[in-house]
Motif scaffolding. Structure first.
Motif, short mmCIF file in Angstrom:
data_model
loop_
_atom_site.label_atom_id
_atom_site.label_comp_id
_atom_site.label_asym_id
_atom_site.label_seq_id
_atom_site.Cartn_x
_atom_site.Cartn_y
_atom_site.Cartn_z
N TRP A 1 0.83 -1.21 0.00
CA TRP A 1 0.00 0.00 0.00
C TRP A 1 0.86 1.26 0.00
O TRP A 1 0.44 2.30 -0.51
CB TRP A 1 -1.05 -0.04 1.10
CG TRP A 1 -0.77 0.66 2.41
CD1 TRP A 1 -0.41 1.95 2.60
CD2 TRP A 1 -0.89 0.09 3.73
NE1 TRP A 1 -0.27 2.23 3.95
CE2 TRP A 1 -0.58 1.11 4.66
CE3 TRP A 1 -1.24 -1.15 4.21
CZ2 TRP A 1 -0.60 0.90 6.04
CZ3 TRP A 1 -1.28 -1.36 5.59
CH2 TRP A 1 -0.95 -0.34 6.48
N GLY A 2 2.08 1.19 0.53
CA GLY A 2 2.98 2.33 0.41
C GLY A 2 3.35 2.60 -1.03
O GLY A 2 3.40 3.76 -1.47
N ALA A 3 3.59 1.51 -1.81
CA ALA A 3 3.90 1.67 -3.22
C ALA A 3 2.72 2.24 -3.98
O ALA A 3 2.87 3.09 -4.88
CB ALA A 3 4.30 0.32 -3.81
N ILE A 4 1.50 1.79 -3.62
CA ILE A 4 0.30 2.31 -4.29
C ILE A 4 0.12 3.79 -3.97
O ILE A 4 -0.20 4.61 -4.85
CB ILE A 4 -0.94 1.51 -3.86
CG1 ILE A 4 -0.85 0.07 -4.36
CG2 ILE A 4 -2.22 2.16 -4.37
CD1 ILE A 4 -1.92 -0.85 -3.80
N SER A 5 0.33 4.15 -2.70
CA SER A 5 0.20 5.55 -2.32
C SER A 5 1.22 6.41 -3.05
O SER A 5 0.90 7.52 -3.53
CB SER A 5 0.38 5.69 -0.80
OG SER A 5 0.23 7.03 -0.39
N THR A 6 2.44 5.92 -3.17
CA THR A 6 3.47 6.65 -3.91
C THR A 6 3.07 6.84 -5.37
O THR A 6 3.26 7.92 -5.95
CB THR A 6 4.81 5.90 -3.83
OG1 THR A 6 5.20 5.79 -2.46
CG2 THR A 6 5.90 6.63 -4.60
N SER A 7 2.50 5.80 -5.96
CA SER A 7 2.11 5.88 -7.37
C SER A 7 0.97 6.87 -7.58
O SER A 7 0.78 7.37 -8.70
CB SER A 7 1.70 4.49 -7.89
OG SER A 7 0.50 4.06 -7.29
N SER A 8 0.22 7.18 -6.50
CA SER A 8 -0.85 8.18 -6.63
C SER A 8 -0.29 9.54 -7.02
O SER A 8 -0.99 10.37 -7.62
CB SER A 8 -1.63 8.30 -5.31
OG SER A 8 -2.23 7.08 -4.95
N GLY A 9 0.98 9.76 -6.67
CA GLY A 9 1.60 11.03 -7.04
C GLY A 9 1.95 11.13 -8.49
O GLY A 9 2.40 12.19 -8.95
N VAL B 1 -0.34 9.83 -11.01
CA VAL B 1 -1.54 9.68 -11.84
C VAL B 1 -1.83 10.98 -12.58
O VAL B 1 -1.51 12.08 -12.10
CB VAL B 1 -2.76 9.24 -11.01
CG1 VAL B 1 -2.52 7.90 -10.35
CG2 VAL B 1 -3.13 10.29 -9.98
N THR B 2 -2.44 10.83 -13.75
CA THR B 2 -2.71 12.01 -14.59
C THR B 2 -4.18 12.12 -14.98
O THR B 2 -4.53 13.00 -15.77
CB THR B 2 -1.86 11.95 -15.87
OG1 THR B 2 -2.14 10.72 -16.57
CG2 THR B 2 -0.38 12.02 -15.53
N VAL C 1 -8.97 6.72 -9.49
CA VAL C 1 -9.96 5.75 -9.03
C VAL C 1 -9.32 4.37 -8.85
O VAL C 1 -9.55 3.68 -7.86
CB VAL C 1 -11.16 5.67 -10.01
CG1 VAL C 1 -12.04 4.46 -9.70
CG2 VAL C 1 -11.98 6.95 -9.94
N ALA C 2 -8.51 3.98 -9.83
CA ALA C 2 -7.86 2.66 -9.76
C ALA C 2 -6.91 2.56 -8.57
O ALA C 2 -6.91 1.56 -7.84
CB ALA C 2 -7.11 2.38 -11.06
N MET D 1 3.42 15.06 -1.72
CA MET D 1 2.81 14.56 -0.49
C MET D 1 2.54 13.06 -0.59
O MET D 1 2.84 12.28 0.32
CB MET D 1 1.50 15.30 -0.19
CG MET D 1 0.83 14.87 1.11
SD MET D 1 -0.65 15.83 1.45
CE MET D 1 -1.67 15.34 0.06
N PHE D 2 1.95 12.61 -1.71
CA PHE D 2 1.72 11.18 -1.92
C PHE D 2 3.04 10.40 -1.94
O PHE D 2 3.14 9.31 -1.36
CB PHE D 2 0.96 10.96 -3.23
CG PHE D 2 -0.51 11.28 -3.16
CD1 PHE D 2 -1.34 10.57 -2.31
CD2 PHE D 2 -1.05 12.28 -3.95
CE1 PHE D 2 -2.70 10.86 -2.25
CE2 PHE D 2 -2.40 12.57 -3.90
CZ PHE D 2 -3.24 11.87 -3.04
N ILE D 3 4.02 10.95 -2.62
CA ILE D 3 5.30 10.24 -2.77
C ILE D 3 6.01 10.11 -1.42
O ILE D 3 6.47 9.02 -1.05
CB ILE D 3 6.19 10.99 -3.78
CG1 ILE D 3 5.59 10.90 -5.19
CG2 ILE D 3 7.61 10.42 -3.77
CD1 ILE D 3 6.26 11.81 -6.22
#
Length: 509
Positions: free
Chosen positions: A129-137, A139-140, A146-147, A217-219
């Motif tokens: 979930w840390g990797a997912i949260s980082t990837s939120s930074g 998204v375009t 949403v994914a 912040m996400f990263i």
């Protein structure tokens, strides 16, 4: 290793096994028994080690909360503009997380109950979930957010019910509420300081490296989660039977404590199938009462996600408002610790839930009744401390479904998962901003009223079950192999009389 004497009492205060005909904590003539100094020393060392290692759960919960809710801080700092989101799409990004969060909790807890290394499972989930949260930074688009939010909720579902289950596999009913309070302290601390952390990153990192502050912040928060996830592999305890870092004597005492607490070893029978715990939970009406009651409680507590907005009604500027949002949650942590400690000491649940709710109701009424700044700020303190009862409620779940652990695992997850519907409903409650959120306060006041009624009904159910236990009925069915495990822990042969503590088991009300 020399044998460690068990005790018949429901706590670990008495440390010798009574002889035939004598009462708990007394000899055959009724005089108090002396404590076994060796057992006392081992148990104290065990609990100190356990407390130190389980303290990591607090940090894990802080990151769990930050990664789940940092999108709210990003909303006003460029996320809406950069991803070209409207309000409906933003609301979808918020709510989609709970879809995965609700779906995964029961399966995850069933897995944790079966595996031998839950620390690896939780640590691995944190890395993901840390990797997912980082990837939120990165998204375009709306679809990308949403994914990532759906996947984040799916993986984060591992943590809270899993942590509660692990704590219940180590601590007795007389210790569990305070440890739950320490765990939930991470959530309360997050409420106090999440906005300040976000403001620091958003204010100082915006534009760095050509990236918007909300992306940083996400990263940053996601990377911190991954680092802490690595710590979980080595620090979190596993099971009393196999945890590294404890001596053989400490592991045996850990198992004896749980046996003495309710009169049966905390293990599932080999005769039970993979879904036996789920089937038993579905058939138990107590679970449905707790599901509905906790959901109403969660709706009542939904003000926490909008606390800066509620503090903003006091009329101060942005930074003072953020600073003023923190003290009520610090106060809530203090009240929660005291309330949990007293609940453990008295072994009482109902009033330790209802009294904080009543003080919260007073806070709601003050907020609806006046625009006076000092009174409304005091009301925020009263509202925040209502979390103290919420923490006791979770220990009530564990103590009301003590055996078998497969059923307890499902009960914790089912009740917590269903209650997340309250978070979804609560997000709509606070859109009624007229007159200082007066209508919103009216709704949460009603929800707290429903919570009190639900707790009263559950208390009556447990009182009725205790009367049946007084009449000689069994609290649950004991399987032969689980009984044999208890016999071995008690250092007696199969067929001999066991401690028979189970006949003294009563539900905590």
């Amino acid at each position: 290793m020399a044998d460690i004497e068990p005790t018949r009492t429901l706590t670990h205060d008495s440390l010798q096994k009574p002889q035939d005909g004598q009462k708990d904590n007394t000899d055959v003539e009724g005089h108090p028994l002396a404590k076994d100094p060796r057992r006392v020393a081992i148990e104290k060392k065990l609990v100190r080690k356990l407390d130190a290692r389980c303290s990591l759960f607090v940090l894990l919960y802080i990151m769990n909360y930050l990664d789940r809710n940092n999108i709210s801080s990003a909303k006003g700092k460029g996320l809406m503009r950069d991803l070209k989101l409207n309000e409906t799409q933003y609301a979808t990004c918020l709510s989609i997380l709970y879809v995965g969060y609700i779906l995964m909790q029961v399966p995850s807890n069933m897995i944790i109950n079966k595996i031998s290394r839950p620390s690896w499972y939780i640590g691995g989930a944190m890395l993901v979930w840390g990797a997912i949260s980082t990837s939120s930074g990165a998204v375009t688009s709306f679809g990308g957010m949403v994914a990532t939010r759906f996947c984040l909720g799916f993986v984060e579902a591992v943590f809270l019910p899993g942590a509660l289950l692990i704590l219940s596999k180590w601590y007795t009913r007389r210790e569990l509420t305070l440890r739950n309070a320490i765990l939930f302290g991470g959530n309360l601390i997050s409420n106090a300081f999440a906005a300040l952390v976000a403001a620091g990153i958003l204010g100082n990192m915006d534009g760095s490296g050509g990236r918007a502050g909300w992306r940083w912040m996400f990263i940053i928060e996601g990377a911190a989660t991954m680092f802490i996830g690595l710590m979980a592999f080595f620090i979190l305890p596993d099971l009393p039977t196999n945890t590294r870092g404890f001596t053989e004597e400490e592991r045996e005492v850990a198992q004896l404590r749980l046996l003495e607490d309710v009169g049966e070893a905390d293990e599932d029978s080999a005769e039970q199938g993979a879904f036996s715990g789920l089937v038993m939970a579905i058939k138990d009406v107590k679970i449905y009462v707790m599901m509905l009651t906790l959901t109403a409680y969660v709706v009542g507590l939904s003000f926490n996600a909008f606390f800066p907005s509620l503090t903003g009604t006091l009329g101060f500027a942005y930074i003072p408002t953020l600073l003023m949002s923190a003290p009520p949650w610090v106060f809530s942590v203090i009240v929660s610790m005291i309330n949990a400690w007293h609940a453990d000491r008295t072994q009482e649940k109902f009033w330790h839930i209802v009294v904080p709710i009543c003080f919260g109701l007073v806070g709601f009424i003050i907020s609806m009744s006046t625009t006076q700044t000092a009174a409304r700020y005091v009301a925020l303190f009263l509202q925040a401390q209502s979390y103290a009862g919420f923490i006791v409620f979770y220990s009530w779940i564990s103590s009301s479904f003590p055996r078998p652990p497969a059923k307890r695992a499902v009960a914790i997850a089912m009740i917590n998962a269903f209650s997340q519907l309250g978070n979804i409903a609560g997000s709509y409650v606070w859109h009624l901003t007229e007159n200082g959120f007066r209508k919103s306060y009216g709704i949460v006041t009603a929800m707290f009223g429903i919570t009190i009624v639900g707790c009263f009904i559950f208390r009556m159910i447990l009182i009725n079950l205790n009367k049946k236990l007084d009449a000689g009925e069994a609290a649950w069915e004991t399987r032969a192999d689980v009984q044999d495990k208890g016999n071995k822990l008690e250092h007696i042969e199969q067929g001999q009389e066991s401690l028979n503590v189970k006949k003294g088991f009563r539900y905590l009300i």
